[in-house]
Scaffold this motif. Structure first.
Motif, short mmCIF file in Angstrom:
data_model
loop_
_atom_site.label_atom_id
_atom_site.label_comp_id
_atom_site.label_asym_id
_atom_site.label_seq_id
_atom_site.Cartn_x
_atom_site.Cartn_y
_atom_site.Cartn_z
N GLU A 87 31.31 -16.74 -3.00
CA GLU A 87 32.23 -16.85 -4.13
C GLU A 87 31.63 -17.73 -5.21
O GLU A 87 30.69 -18.49 -4.96
CB GLU A 87 33.59 -17.36 -3.67
CG GLU A 87 33.60 -18.68 -2.96
CD GLU A 87 34.96 -19.04 -2.39
OE1 GLU A 87 35.99 -18.62 -2.94
OE2 GLU A 87 35.00 -19.76 -1.39
N MET A 88 32.20 -17.59 -6.39
CA MET A 88 31.78 -18.40 -7.53
C MET A 88 32.52 -19.73 -7.48
O MET A 88 33.75 -19.76 -7.42
CB MET A 88 32.10 -17.65 -8.83
CG MET A 88 31.68 -18.36 -10.08
SD MET A 88 29.92 -18.34 -10.40
CE MET A 88 29.67 -16.64 -10.86
N VAL A 89 31.78 -20.83 -7.47
CA VAL A 89 32.36 -22.17 -7.45
C VAL A 89 31.69 -22.96 -8.57
O VAL A 89 30.46 -23.14 -8.56
CB VAL A 89 32.14 -22.87 -6.09
CG1 VAL A 89 32.68 -24.28 -6.12
CG2 VAL A 89 32.75 -22.06 -4.96
N GLU A 90 32.48 -23.41 -9.53
CA GLU A 90 31.98 -24.20 -10.65
C GLU A 90 30.78 -23.53 -11.32
O GLU A 90 29.76 -24.17 -11.61
CB GLU A 90 31.66 -25.63 -10.21
CG GLU A 90 32.89 -26.37 -9.70
CD GLU A 90 32.57 -27.75 -9.14
OE1 GLU A 90 31.40 -28.18 -9.17
OE2 GLU A 90 33.51 -28.39 -8.65
N GLY A 91 30.88 -22.21 -11.52
CA GLY A 91 29.85 -21.47 -12.23
C GLY A 91 28.62 -21.11 -11.40
O GLY A 91 27.66 -20.58 -11.94
N LYS A 92 28.66 -21.38 -10.07
CA LYS A 92 27.52 -21.06 -9.21
C LYS A 92 28.02 -20.25 -8.02
O LYS A 92 29.09 -20.51 -7.48
CB LYS A 92 26.87 -22.33 -8.65
CG LYS A 92 26.29 -23.26 -9.65
CD LYS A 92 25.72 -24.46 -8.91
CE LYS A 92 25.55 -25.63 -9.84
NZ LYS A 92 25.17 -26.83 -9.11
N TYR A 93 27.18 -19.27 -7.60
CA TYR A 93 27.51 -18.55 -6.37
C TYR A 93 27.15 -19.42 -5.17
O TYR A 93 26.07 -20.00 -5.11
CB TYR A 93 26.73 -17.24 -6.28
CG TYR A 93 27.32 -16.14 -7.13
CD1 TYR A 93 28.54 -15.55 -6.77
CD2 TYR A 93 26.67 -15.69 -8.26
CE1 TYR A 93 29.09 -14.55 -7.54
CE2 TYR A 93 27.22 -14.69 -9.04
CZ TYR A 93 28.43 -14.11 -8.67
OH TYR A 93 28.97 -13.12 -9.43
#
Length: 144
Positions: A87-93
């Motif tokens: 998932e995407m978390v704070e703009g990072k996968y």
């Protein structure tokens, strides 16, 4: 025996989003690519995400079998399905969670059931791959 080891893996770009993994100490290569969920991804080829989950599974199995041997728990069959969440978390996968479903068939289920459950938990705690990740790992063993 030294407590420090090194493992070399090389990759060579083939074309598009596909490469070939190799190691100077292994006979086989593995084709890998961007997974099909991403732009220009390649279906049917191992991806970094699949290899990440494969590292979890293979390390868990090796650790489980070593600890089971030490505990003298006789295994008739072992398999493990692991499902990881990307998932995407704070703009990072990130792979934030991996849920493991080992299925362990014992030769002596009557006497080894409790020991096998302890071995399953010890293997999760002792797995060097999962200990090296920030991914949350959950374990749901089935012992028969």
């Amino acid at each position: 025996m030294s407590q420090t080891h090194f493992y070399e893996v090389n990759i060579k770009w083939k074309d598009g989003r596909t490469g070939e993994l190799s190691s100077p100490v292994l006979n086989k290569t593995i084709e890998c690519a961007t997974p099909p969920e991403f732009p220009n991804g390649v279906p049917g080829v191992w991806s970094p995400e699949h290899l990440f989950v494969a590292a979890i599974n293979s390390c868990y199995m090796a650790t489980f079998l070593a600890i089971a041997s030490n505990f003298k728990v006789e295994i008739e069959n072992f398999s493990c399905k692991t499902i990881a969440r990307l998932e995407m978390v704070e703009g990072k996968y990130l792979i934030t969670q991996a849920e493991m479903f080992p299925v362990i068939k014992l030769i002596n289920p009557g006497t080894d059931m409790d020991k096998a459950m302890r071995v399953a938990e010890k293997a999760k705690a002792g797995c060097l791959v999962t200990n090296s990740m920030k991914t949350e790992i959950t374990l749901t063993p089935e012992i028969a």
